[in-house]
Enzyme design. Structure first.
Site, PDB file in Angstrom:
ATOM      1  N   LYS A   1     -14.821 -36.902   5.681  1.00 38.08           N
ATOM      2  CA  LYS A   1     -15.159 -35.469   5.746  1.00 38.08           C
ATOM      3  C   LYS A   1     -16.443 -35.258   6.550  1.00 38.08           C
ATOM      4  O   LYS A   1     -16.495 -34.392   7.426  1.00 38.08           O
ATOM      5  CB  LYS A   1     -15.320 -34.939   4.315  1.00 38.08           C
ATOM      6  CG  LYS A   1     -15.592 -33.456   4.226  1.00 38.08           C
ATOM      7  CD  LYS A   1     -15.033 -32.877   2.944  1.00 38.08           C
ATOM      8  CE  LYS A   1     -15.870 -33.195   1.729  1.00 38.08           C
ATOM      9  NZ  LYS A   1     -17.119 -32.404   1.651  1.00 38.08           N
TER      10      LYS A   1
ATOM     11  N   ASP B   1     -21.791 -38.810  -3.622  1.00 29.92           N
ATOM     12  CA  ASP B   1     -20.563 -38.074  -3.926  1.00 29.92           C
ATOM     13  C   ASP B   1     -19.627 -38.855  -4.847  1.00 29.92           C
ATOM     14  O   ASP B   1     -18.576 -38.334  -5.244  1.00 29.92           O
ATOM     15  CB  ASP B   1     -19.827 -37.735  -2.628  1.00 29.92           C
ATOM     16  CG  ASP B   1     -20.571 -36.669  -1.828  1.00 29.92           C
ATOM     17  OD1 ASP B   1     -21.358 -35.915  -2.428  1.00 29.92           O
ATOM     18  OD2 ASP B   1     -20.371 -36.606  -0.603  1.00 29.92           O
TER      19      ASP B   1
HETATM   20  C1  S3P Z   1     -23.052 -34.637   3.239  1.00 32.14           C
HETATM   21  C2  S3P Z   1     -24.209 -34.920   2.586  1.00 32.14           C
HETATM   22  C3  S3P Z   1     -24.342 -34.964   1.112  1.00 32.14           C
HETATM   23  C4  S3P Z   1     -22.981 -34.997   0.430  1.00 32.14           C
HETATM   24  C5  S3P Z   1     -22.006 -34.038   1.040  1.00 32.14           C
HETATM   25  C6  S3P Z   1     -21.797 -34.369   2.502  1.00 32.14           C
HETATM   26  C7  S3P Z   1     -23.033 -34.621   4.717  1.00 32.14           C
HETATM   27  O1  S3P Z   1     -25.026 -33.809   0.679  1.00 32.14           O
HETATM   28  O2  S3P Z   1     -23.132 -34.711  -0.942  1.00 32.14           O
HETATM   29  O3  S3P Z   1     -20.757 -34.097   0.381  1.00 32.14           O
HETATM   30  O4  S3P Z   1     -21.934 -34.642   5.309  1.00 32.14           O
HETATM   31  O5  S3P Z   1     -24.119 -34.594   5.315  1.00 32.14           O
HETATM   32  P1  S3P Z   1     -26.631 -33.781   0.541  1.00 32.14           P
HETATM   33  O6  S3P Z   1     -27.174 -34.033   1.871  1.00 32.14           O
HETATM   34  O7  S3P Z   1     -26.961 -32.389   0.071  1.00 32.14           O
HETATM   35  O8  S3P Z   1     -26.953 -34.824  -0.483  1.00 32.14           O
END
Ligand code: S3P
Length: 441
Positions: free
Chosen positions: A27, A321
């Site tokens: 993702k 996550d």
């Molecule tokens: C992500 C960073 C994470 C993660 C999110 C995806 C990203 O969040 O929890 O699902 O793609 O940069 P945080 O940066 O807020 O920890």
């Protein structure tokens, strides 16, 4: 949500997971491929794109910003990049649905475009903290309004120019880091971001792949504004965050032997493997290779007895996550598992500490939430009904818990599984999980 939208998972107890499977595309990398491909000069071809609602929200936003994007068809997307200054004002607001990554990265990317824009999201996203990005963006000269609570809608006003900042992140967050790096592309001077602990570095890797110089020195990453991106081909690996449910499921269900193909094992994302191994899991990393600047491997996982551990704090951002799935592993371990230093889990798609503790308790597991983590005592898992609070990862974690449960587990409010893992039910069923999804009115 109307009651007609309540998608419910019914998962019968027992069974094991076997076979070879490939979970959908990463993702985080999917979002970034659309963003950088759109700003590049030339045509970017993407394979392995995640056709989930979150990454599709990013794709749709760039279409509305005037980018010609073909697909996705079977994970393939072709983007005719418009260059750094080629985006156009959309006709209406940009609706980013449930996707925090779309909103936090886009507000940085869009803050210096000279366009007036509004970013909105669903109820969950509209409750999530945005000042963590809008405050440093304001320090760069951006004009972005939030609600009084510091939440979306985010209203971006055009500004003459952005100025680079030297910023120390108050929390270990790849979304904040990426937001500011993307804003830094449009800022005069050198944007420098220092993180308190390593977080996923897909933005940095992909910027380099598009030919944009990025310098990493210890905990600081920096770039100069005013450069350009050159289109390239991107092969997106399977998402380790989706593989995590199967790593846990196969570990806890005796008789399991599963091969997860072509999984991204970037060292800023591999906390789930490290933590499960510390608990006693049997995970083999096979066929390691480098695919377009990202490490990828096949993961073979077999059932194993787990023991409770104190989760090392340095692993928390590397598995941020994966905790809903890891909490299920902890419930199946012998002894106590203690998580600390994970207050960020309270501001994800749901409050993942509270929602997981409530669900585990409903299944008879001794789980005690703490301000920055949880204490879980391994033991039997009863059948029962749990709420996912519209959080995709909670729903999938409890589905896997059924492999070790004494009765059926029923999970409410599962439609958001499509945000990150379209086809989860069919893929999990093909591996041996006795799962069915039903709509309830
Ligand atoms: C992500 C960073 C994470 C993660 C999110 C995806 C990203 O969040 O929890 O699902 O793609 O940069 P945080 O940066 O807020 O920890």
């Amino acid at each position: 949500m109307s009651s007609a939208d309540n998608l419910i998972f019914h998962v019968r107890p027992g069974g094991c997971l076997t076979g070879n499977l490939r979970v959908p595309g990463d993702k985080s990398i999917s979002h970034r491929s659309i963003m950088l491909g759109s700003l590049a000069e030339g045509t970017t071809h993407i394979r392995g794109f995640l056709e989930g609602e979150d990454s599709l929200a990013t794709l749709q936003a760039f279409r509305e910003l005037g980018v010609d994007i073909e697909g996705p068809a079977d994970g393939e997307v072709t983007i005719q990049g418009v260059g750094m200054h080629g985006l156009k004002a959309p006709a209406g607001v940009l609706d980013l649905g449930n996707s925090g990554t779309s909103m936090r990265l886009l507000v940085g990317l869009l803050a210096g475009q000279g366009l007036a824009l509004t970013l909105v999201g669903d109820r969950s996203l509209s409750g999530r903290p945005m000042r963590r990005v809008t405050d440093p963006l304001a320090a760069m000269g951006a004009r972005v309004e939030t609600t009084e609570q510091g939440t979306a809608p985010l209203k971006i006003q055009p500004v003459e120019e952005l100025t680079a900042i030297d910023y120390r992140l108050p929390v270990a967050s790849a979304q904040i880091k990426s937001c500011l790096l993307l804003a830094g592309l449009y800022a005069s001077g050198t944007t420098r971001i220092t993180e308190p602990a390593p977080t996923r570095d897909h933005t940095e890797r992909m910027l380099s792949g598009f030919g944009y110089p990025v310098v990493k020195e210890g905990a600081t990453v920096s770039l100069n504004g005013g450069g350009k991106l050159t289109a390239c081909d991107i092969d997106i690996p399977a998402d380790i965050s989706s593989a995590a449910f199967f790593l846990v499921g196969a570990t806890i269900a005796s008789g399991s032997d599963l091969l997860l193909k072509h999984v991204g094992i970037n060292p800023t994302r591999d906390g789930v493997i490290n933590i499960l191994r510390l608990m006693g899991a049997d995970i083999e990393i096979l066929n390691r290779q480098d695919v377009g600047g990202e490490p990828v491997a096949d993961l073979r996982v077999r059932a194993a007895r787990l023991r409770g551990i104190a989760i090392p704090v340095d692993q928390v951002p590397l598995a941020i996550d994966e905790f809903p799935a890891l909490f299920v592993a902890a419930a199946c371990a012998e002894g106590t598992t203690v998580l600390t230093g994970a207050e960020e889990l309270r501001v994800k798609e749901s409050d993942r500490i509270q929602v997981m503790a409530d669900g585990l308790q409903a299944l008879g597991v001794d789980a005690t939430p703490t301000p920055d983590g949880i204490v879980i005592q391994g033991g039997p898992i009863r059948g029962g009904r749990v709420g996912s609070h519209g959080d995709h990862r909670i729903a999938m974690a409890f589905a896997m818990a059924a492999l070790r449960a004494e009765g059926e587990i029923v999970i409410d409010d599962c439609s958001n599984v499509n945000t990150s893992f379209p086809g989860f039910v069919a893929l999990a069923a093909s591996a041996g999980l006795a799962i069915e999804s039903k709509k309830e009115n």
